[in-house]
Scaffold this motif. Sequence first.
Motif, PDB file in Angstrom:
ATOM      1  N   GLU A 161       5.583  33.880  21.469  1.00 36.79           N
ATOM      2  CA  GLU A 161       6.015  33.931  22.867  1.00 36.79           C
ATOM      3  C   GLU A 161       4.791  33.885  23.779  1.00 36.79           C
ATOM      4  OE1 GLU A 161       8.988  33.862  24.033  1.00 36.79           O
ATOM      5  OE2 GLU A 161      10.341  34.489  22.428  1.00 36.79           O
ATOM      6  N   ASN A 162       5.020  33.517  25.023  1.00 42.99           N
ATOM      7  CA  ASN A 162       3.943  33.441  26.009  1.00 42.99           C
ATOM      8  C   ASN A 162       3.534  34.847  26.427  1.00 42.99           C
ATOM      9  OD1 ASN A 162       2.152  32.821  28.018  1.00 42.99           O
ATOM     10  ND2 ASN A 162       3.530  31.485  29.157  1.00 42.99           N
ATOM     11  N   SER A 163       2.268  35.189  26.238  1.00 44.95           N
ATOM     12  CA  SER A 163       1.781  36.541  26.531  1.00 44.95           C
ATOM     13  C   SER A 163       1.002  36.620  27.835  1.00 44.95           C
ATOM     14  CB  SER A 163       0.888  37.036  25.387  1.00 44.95           C
ATOM     15  OG  SER A 163      -0.265  36.227  25.256  1.00 44.95           O
ATOM     16  N   ILE A 164       1.116  35.588  28.684  1.00 46.62           N
ATOM     17  CA  ILE A 164       0.290  35.526  29.884  1.00 46.62           C
ATOM     18  C   ILE A 164       0.578  36.680  30.840  1.00 46.62           C
ATOM     19  CG2 ILE A 164       1.849  34.113  31.279  1.00 46.62           C
ATOM     20  CD1 ILE A 164      -1.946  33.622  30.904  1.00 46.62           C
ATOM     21  N   ALA A 165       1.822  37.207  30.829  1.00 41.74           N
ATOM     22  CA  ALA A 165       2.180  38.295  31.739  1.00 41.74           C
ATOM     23  C   ALA A 165       1.361  39.551  31.465  1.00 41.74           C
ATOM     24  CB  ALA A 165       3.671  38.615  31.620  1.00 41.74           C
ATOM     25  N   TYR A 166       0.892  39.716  30.221  1.00 42.40           N
ATOM     26  CA  TYR A 166       0.087  40.882  29.864  1.00 42.40           C
ATOM     27  C   TYR A 166      -1.387  40.524  29.684  1.00 42.40           C
ATOM     28  CZ  TYR A 166       4.533  43.191  29.032  1.00 42.40           C
ATOM     29  OH  TYR A 166       5.781  43.728  29.195  1.00 42.40           O
ATOM     30  N   LEU A 205      -2.514  45.382  25.216  1.00 41.44           N
ATOM     31  CA  LEU A 205      -2.923  44.685  24.002  1.00 41.44           C
ATOM     32  C   LEU A 205      -1.827  44.724  22.950  1.00 41.44           C
ATOM     33  CD1 LEU A 205      -5.257  43.176  22.688  1.00 41.44           C
ATOM     34  CD2 LEU A 205      -6.125  45.347  21.835  1.00 41.44           C
ATOM     35  N   ARG A 206      -1.109  45.842  22.859  1.00 43.88           N
ATOM     36  CA  ARG A 206      -0.002  45.937  21.906  1.00 43.88           C
ATOM     37  C   ARG A 206       1.079  44.911  22.228  1.00 43.88           C
ATOM     38  NH1 ARG A 206       3.842  50.964  22.537  1.00 43.88           N
ATOM     39  NH2 ARG A 206       4.229  49.711  24.405  1.00 43.88           N
ATOM     40  N   ASN A 207       1.415  44.766  23.493  1.00 45.39           N
ATOM     41  CA  ASN A 207       2.424  43.790  23.885  1.00 45.39           C
ATOM     42  C   ASN A 207       1.944  42.361  23.701  1.00 45.39           C
ATOM     43  OD1 ASN A 207       4.209  45.826  24.577  1.00 45.39           O
ATOM     44  ND2 ASN A 207       3.697  45.790  26.754  1.00 45.39           N
ATOM     45  N   ILE A 208       0.653  42.132  23.943  1.00 45.34           N
ATOM     46  CA  ILE A 208       0.098  40.794  23.726  1.00 45.34           C
ATOM     47  C   ILE A 208       0.222  40.396  22.258  1.00 45.34           C
ATOM     48  CG2 ILE A 208      -2.045  39.456  23.699  1.00 45.34           C
ATOM     49  CD1 ILE A 208      -2.893  41.023  26.219  1.00 45.34           C
ATOM     50  N   ARG A 209      -0.146  41.304  21.367  1.00 49.79           N
ATOM     51  CA  ARG A 209      -0.069  41.002  19.929  1.00 49.79           C
ATOM     52  C   ARG A 209       1.363  40.793  19.487  1.00 49.79           C
ATOM     53  NH1 ARG A 209      -4.487  45.543  17.862  1.00 49.79           N
ATOM     54  NH2 ARG A 209      -6.359  44.319  18.371  1.00 49.79           N
TER      55      ARG A 209
END
Length: 398
Positions: free
Chosen positions: A304-309, A293-297
């Motif tokens: 940036e695209n957060s689909i990887a997380y 969740l930290r990386n997604i935010r």
Amino acid sequence: MSATPTGGTRFIVDEKRGAAAAGSGAGAMSTYRMKRLWIKRVDLLVGLTVLGWVLVAWIVLVGLDAALQFMRQLRFVGQNGFTVSNAAFYVFVTIPRRMYETYASAVLIGGLLGLGGLASTGELTALRAAGMSRVRIAVSAVGVVAVLIVGVVIMGETLGPWGDQLDQEIQMRLRTGIMDVGQSGIWARDGDRIINARRSVLLSNDGHARVQLVNVKVFTLTPDGELSRFDYADTAQHIGNSWILGHVRSSIIDGSGVHSTTLASNQWQSQLDPNVLEKSMIVPQYLSMRDQLRNIRYLEHNHENSIAYATPFWGRVVYPLNVLVLMLSAMPFAFGTFRSGGTGRRIFFGLLMALIWYFGQQVVVSFGVLYGLPPLPANLLPVTLTAMLAWIYFRRHA
């Protein structure tokens, strides 16, 4: 004269008895409903039988997975000081994560073995004849799985990520030029420079993944080991054949003092291998939900695209639901297909179903994300389809 009072008294007493009987009838009905919710010996019979087989299947699956991984690690023995004890330690610290990953398959196989065994011996038929409904049998089987899954989820959010991070630190120090990967981030040496990145995130653009370093510090040293330059950048990305620093502040130290400059971006000539950095990152699905969740935010804040997380994050959210649906999927076969047949047949069928579920889930989630489906519905789609198919089979064959 006395008959009237006596008759009247008898009428009043009978009326009170009737009211009491009515009240006791309502109370008896309420008590009966409460008793239906109590755990009975037959519930323990079903639950403990399923639990025993789930634990057996779980131990076997984790043991096989750990043994295979240990064999793979033996290939690196002798490289950069990597020893057999390092390989054994790698397997040991990753066991919590392997237990988390294999629990769903163990539930499916254990459920088939436990309920199938009860069906083959006629005990399920006896329970049905005694008035125990199929729903009650399902609740008894799922109950022990639901209780155990609480501990599995806690383990997957604490011991699992901790073990993977600890193992990653040791392996990167032994196999690459990276000095350390720990709580203070990534430390690496690049000639006369020492590099520290607080953390790294995985970006995904046009189907290609690349690493972005966050909060990067570059210490440039003189041959005497004194600091001659210090660079601090918000981000660093490897684009083309060079690194690009974003929002970088440089400070040069010489005899006249410290001279600082600030640039929106700056090219950084470094021999730091981005492929090595990718290996230094823990796979997104191995991270805890908090770190995901930290990386997604962070990625969303930087557009940036957060689909990887986001995809593995929502996969963890629906993980308990996946496990319970897999347990329920074993019920139709216990009541129908496995009324006869040996243990080997049930093991084979359980393994086959577990493999179909694992690869099918990966395919459905990947296709869902590929065609623009948000990560949460993409992760819910496989479990929904599985539940529907199990219900249809249950209605037709059970």
